[in-house]
Design a protein around this motif. Sequence first.
Motif, PDB file in Angstrom:
ATOM      1  N   LEU A  16      -8.850 -12.251  44.952  1.00  0.00           N
ATOM      2  CA  LEU A  16      -9.729 -11.293  45.380  1.00  0.00           C
ATOM      3  C   LEU A  16     -10.535 -10.776  44.244  1.00  0.00           C
ATOM      4  O   LEU A  16     -11.605 -10.306  44.218  1.00  0.00           O
ATOM      5  N   THR A  17      -9.673 -10.313  43.065  1.00  0.00           N
ATOM      6  CA  THR A  17     -10.452  -9.934  42.006  1.00  0.00           C
ATOM      7  C   THR A  17     -11.528 -10.737  41.372  1.00  0.00           C
ATOM      8  O   THR A  17     -12.600 -10.449  41.133  1.00  0.00           O
ATOM      9  N   LYS A  18     -11.316 -12.080  41.529  1.00  0.00           N
ATOM     10  CA  LYS A  18     -12.528 -13.107  41.166  1.00  0.00           C
ATOM     11  C   LYS A  18     -13.612 -13.019  42.164  1.00  0.00           C
ATOM     12  O   LYS A  18     -14.734 -13.273  41.828  1.00  0.00           O
ATOM     13  N   ASN A  19     -13.201 -12.822  43.606  1.00  0.00           N
ATOM     14  CA  ASN A  19     -14.123 -12.820  44.454  1.00  0.00           C
ATOM     15  C   ASN A  19     -15.231 -11.823  44.614  1.00  0.00           C
ATOM     16  O   ASN A  19     -15.959 -11.716  45.378  1.00  0.00           O
ATOM     17  N   THR A  20     -14.692 -10.608  43.769  1.00  0.00           N
ATOM     18  CA  THR A  20     -15.794  -9.471  43.777  1.00  0.00           C
ATOM     19  C   THR A  20     -17.021  -9.655  43.338  1.00  0.00           C
ATOM     20  O   THR A  20     -17.972  -9.053  43.313  1.00  0.00           O
ATOM     21  N   PHE A  61     -17.247  -3.561  34.477  1.00  0.00           N
ATOM     22  CA  PHE A  61     -15.916  -3.936  34.928  1.00  0.00           C
ATOM     23  C   PHE A  61     -15.123  -2.730  35.530  1.00  0.00           C
ATOM     24  O   PHE A  61     -14.483  -3.362  36.270  1.00  0.00           O
ATOM     25  N   TRP A  62     -15.548  -1.664  35.619  1.00  0.00           N
ATOM     26  CA  TRP A  62     -14.948  -0.531  36.229  1.00  0.00           C
ATOM     27  C   TRP A  62     -15.203  -0.652  37.671  1.00  0.00           C
ATOM     28  O   TRP A  62     -14.360  -0.368  38.321  1.00  0.00           O
ATOM     29  N   PHE A  75     -12.301 -10.831  32.721  1.00  0.00           N
ATOM     30  CA  PHE A  75     -11.625 -11.243  34.093  1.00  0.00           C
ATOM     31  C   PHE A  75     -10.039 -11.691  33.513  1.00  0.00           C
ATOM     32  O   PHE A  75      -9.349 -11.599  34.396  1.00  0.00           O
ATOM     33  N   VAL A  76      -9.979 -12.430  32.466  1.00  0.00           N
ATOM     34  CA  VAL A  76      -8.519 -12.855  32.107  1.00  0.00           C
ATOM     35  C   VAL A  76      -7.507 -11.292  32.040  1.00  0.00           C
ATOM     36  O   VAL A  76      -6.407 -11.461  32.428  1.00  0.00           O
ATOM     37  N   LEU A  77      -8.260 -10.608  31.351  1.00  0.00           N
ATOM     38  CA  LEU A  77      -7.492  -9.463  31.054  1.00  0.00           C
ATOM     39  C   LEU A  77      -7.316  -8.588  32.364  1.00  0.00           C
ATOM     40  O   LEU A  77      -6.238  -7.861  32.400  1.00  0.00           O
ATOM     41  N   LEU A  78      -7.984  -8.751  33.084  1.00  0.00           N
ATOM     42  CA  LEU A  78      -7.727  -8.142  34.714  1.00  0.00           C
ATOM     43  C   LEU A  78      -6.923  -8.880  35.596  1.00  0.00           C
ATOM     44  O   LEU A  78      -6.082  -8.134  36.279  1.00  0.00           O
ATOM     45  N   THR A  79      -6.801 -10.270  35.378  1.00  0.00           N
ATOM     46  CA  THR A  79      -5.866 -10.901  36.352  1.00  0.00           C
ATOM     47  C   THR A  79      -4.486 -11.304  35.565  1.00  0.00           C
ATOM     48  O   THR A  79      -3.733 -11.347  36.608  1.00  0.00           O
ATOM     49  N   PRO A  97      -2.492  -9.757  33.540  1.00  0.00           N
ATOM     50  CA  PRO A  97      -1.406  -8.900  33.749  1.00  0.00           C
ATOM     51  C   PRO A  97      -0.780  -8.479  35.103  1.00  0.00           C
ATOM     52  O   PRO A  97       0.289  -8.423  35.423  1.00  0.00           O
ATOM     53  N   THR A  98      -1.956  -8.860  36.063  1.00  0.00           N
ATOM     54  CA  THR A  98      -1.487  -8.554  37.535  1.00  0.00           C
ATOM     55  C   THR A  98      -0.437  -9.800  37.765  1.00  0.00           C
ATOM     56  O   THR A  98       0.678  -9.429  38.598  1.00  0.00           O
ATOM     57  N   GLY A  99      -0.842 -10.946  37.554  1.00  0.00           N
ATOM     58  CA  GLY A  99       0.090 -12.124  37.846  1.00  0.00           C
ATOM     59  C   GLY A  99       1.352 -11.852  37.477  1.00  0.00           C
ATOM     60  O   GLY A  99       2.331 -12.062  38.038  1.00  0.00           O
ATOM     61  N   LEU A 100       1.542 -11.437  35.956  1.00  0.00           N
ATOM     62  CA  LEU A 100       2.584 -11.547  35.298  1.00  0.00           C
ATOM     63  C   LEU A 100       3.465 -10.381  35.794  1.00  0.00           C
ATOM     64  O   LEU A 100       4.645 -10.396  36.126  1.00  0.00           O
ATOM     65  N   LEU A 101       3.078  -9.227  36.267  1.00  0.00           N
ATOM     66  CA  LEU A 101       3.625  -8.058  36.711  1.00  0.00           C
ATOM     67  C   LEU A 101       4.195  -8.285  38.160  1.00  0.00           C
ATOM     68  O   LEU A 101       5.472  -8.051  38.465  1.00  0.00           O
ATOM     69  N   LEU A 102       3.407  -8.795  38.977  1.00  0.00           N
ATOM     70  CA  LEU A 102       3.872  -9.108  40.298  1.00  0.00           C
ATOM     71  C   LEU A 102       4.733 -10.213  40.325  1.00  0.00           C
ATOM     72  O   LEU A 102       5.808 -10.240  41.114  1.00  0.00           O
TER      73      LEU A 102
END
Length: 224
Positions: free
Chosen positions: A161-165, A16-17, A202-206, A208-213
């Motif tokens: 993009l995160t999911k496309n990686t 995941f890193w 992937f939920v933990l990655l995406t 917080p990003t959505g909520l923050l932005l």
Amino acid sequence: MFDFLDSGQYDVLGAFWVTVQLTLYSAAGSLIWGTALAGMRVSPVPLLRGFGTAYVNLVRNTPLTLLVIGCSLGLSQTLKINLGGDSFKEIGFRLAVLGLIAYTGTFVCEALRSGINTVPVGQAEAARALGLSFFQVLTLIVLPQAFRAVIAPLANVLIALTKNTTVAATIGVAEAALLMKEMLENEAQAVFAVFAVFALGFVLLTLPTGLLLGWVAKRVAVKR
């Protein structure tokens, strides 16, 4: 049920890193390339407008997997362009980032172009009347307002993009999707547990990003 996590055989956090690194490098590159493309799309120079339009329409409609494999086969194996990497691991990572930037930059470009369209034309005309060049009008007046208007769409692009990686696994980059594939092959009795671990990752990655932005978009939205 989750005994495979304690076996020491799989480096889930390390995978995941790599996914996080792919996302960060690709996001930074896509933002730069997408901004340049947006500038070309609204440029008064017909050649630049034509290039920007052709590039966006061509690349955006090309499957990402094809682009990433094309970078590996075309650049690395055929043209021997390895982007400064010394090992197979480094070369694959850099080629995957290049493919992700080439693809995601088109979506950043279109998001920014929609933001540019929200800026009143009168502001650009007034700036030109003061003697500012096209580049000065774009960078000092139009783009700052456009970025504030499209933070939410850019957040969606970043999440995609995160999911496309995961596509980077096609050229052997050791990110999360490649490890999941290996674990599914070795841990057939725990398929649902493996899926649950990577889905949660992937939920933990995406999320917080959505909520923050989303919060940032509301804070800096341009009031018209």
